[in-house]
Design a protein around this motif. Sequence first.
Motif: not given
Lengths: 315, 275
Positions: B234-238, B222-230
């Motif tokens: 929700r988007i936790a961090r990017e 990826g160029q960007r990694v989006v971390l989702l919470s469970s």
Amino acid sequence: MPAPEPGAAPAAASVPDPAAAHGTEPGTDHGTAHAADDAQSMASGLDALETRAEQKGSGAQRLLAKATPPLLAAALVLALWQTAYLLNWSQVLPAPSAVFGELGDAWSDGTLLPAIWHSTLRCVFGFGLAAAIGLPLGLLLTRVAPLRTVLRPTLTAIQSLPAAALVPVAIIALGNSEGAVYATVLLGAVPSIAVTVIATVEQLPPLLLRAGRSMGATGLRGTALVVVPAALPGFLSALRQGWTFGWRALMTAELITATPLPGIGQMLAEGKESNSMSLVLASVLLILAVGVLVESALFQPLERRLLTNRGLTIP
Amino acid sequence: MSTGLAAPRTTTGTSRTAAGTGTLPGTGPAVRLEAVSKAYGPAGARNLVLDEISLDVAPGEFVCLLGASGCGKSTLLNLVAGLDRPSAGQVRVAAGRPALMFQDHALFPWLSAGRNIELALRLAGVPRSGRRERAEELLELVHLPGAYGKRVHQLSGGMRQRVALARSLAQGSDVLLMDEPFAALDAITRDLLHEELTRLWQERQFTVLFVTHNVREAVRLGQRVVLLSSRPGRIAREWRVELPCPRRIEDGGVASLATEITGHLHQEIVRHART
């Protein structure tokens, strides 16, 4: 795709990087053609390792392997029958030769072929009509939920009725006619085909349907391009069951209905009238023979082909 | 080494005003999610799967969605693919139907590899005369020349996924959605397919939204990694991955960023142990 030579990949890996040797920047070879070639030969090597060639025996061998067990079984039954006759186990059991003699007589007085011909013709027509009604009906019911709610239990109920219960209804409604015979065949075959079609479509893998929808195969297009081909093996099972139900219903109808045309069922009725066990058994043998022949010459090869194409048969 | 390679960034609060319904104008993001929520179940006992996800994916961008089980990754892709509707918020995709690729190849077993691709071409409106040639081209593109007449069951797992990739490309969409497409493959094959995907993406510059639970895979691709919470997602961090491309799974930079992201992923998971 030709498999790479064994040892080709390691040899290539041990050779100095040609890109570096030609004076281009070393250390940036990740994206170069060299690396891409490496990846490609790795990929085709893996592909070659992971796919297996399909083996097939010769046609004669396979035919022999398939024909032997049923022939052996038939021979065994005949031997048992002959023994039972010789040891006089039963007062009413005729000799196998008497039964085959009965068939020979029917052949020579010219009643055998018309009987087989008319019965088969009725079943082919009746079955064809049943398929032409049952398949679309089943498919329609998978798409229209309210209709399915009403018709599915009805069809299942009719399916559970023995054909013998339908014949009197058909005769009173349509007389001692070909029409009554066909009505019985249709009532025997259509519900069974439609019900099996519905069950098949309900059991399709949801992933395939989802893949189809994501590609834009929705509505009628989805039915034609995804649902129907996916359900084809199930449709064949539906037809096969429809044929069996139709054939049984036809024999019942012929046995009970006094149509002017001959048939195997009429032979059976004649045997019963004249109290001739050998004629009755001869008719039963004919009914069995037609059933087995259609099954092994039509449905089994078709099913095998469908399943083999999809990799669903055990080699 | 990780500092400078990755710049954490959050997208919360960057949602913009709505424009149009469903599709985006030619300029601007390829995919835009605006406060997208998805809940299942009856009104009384609603099970919230996605909670106000806002995300912009630029044309030609490669974004990896990362998360543990229950983060709603697949639900999110379904929404973008148009297979499902959000309970709230807006999903917009620039022009056309995005192509979707699954963990299971989802190829049609009654068709050959080539015909599978031709079906996608047909559904994408490619006229009959051009389909065969185009299908052969696409098979060559995924390094499977000569696989045209092969049945799906005659192909290995890796080959099937490459055909599935070719079929996705056949849909002619600029947006490719991938739902853990390499998760069921062995490590060697997966590594090869990572290379192929990166190569294709660099050549063709399509937009990729790639769902995975594999941190290294996300960082590698990826160029960007989006971390989702469970629960709910929700988007936790990017993270913006600023490592040179193409990367290798064993690169030091990939490893150190993956370690950092894994730490955050673990925090997200541990949070559920406490509650």
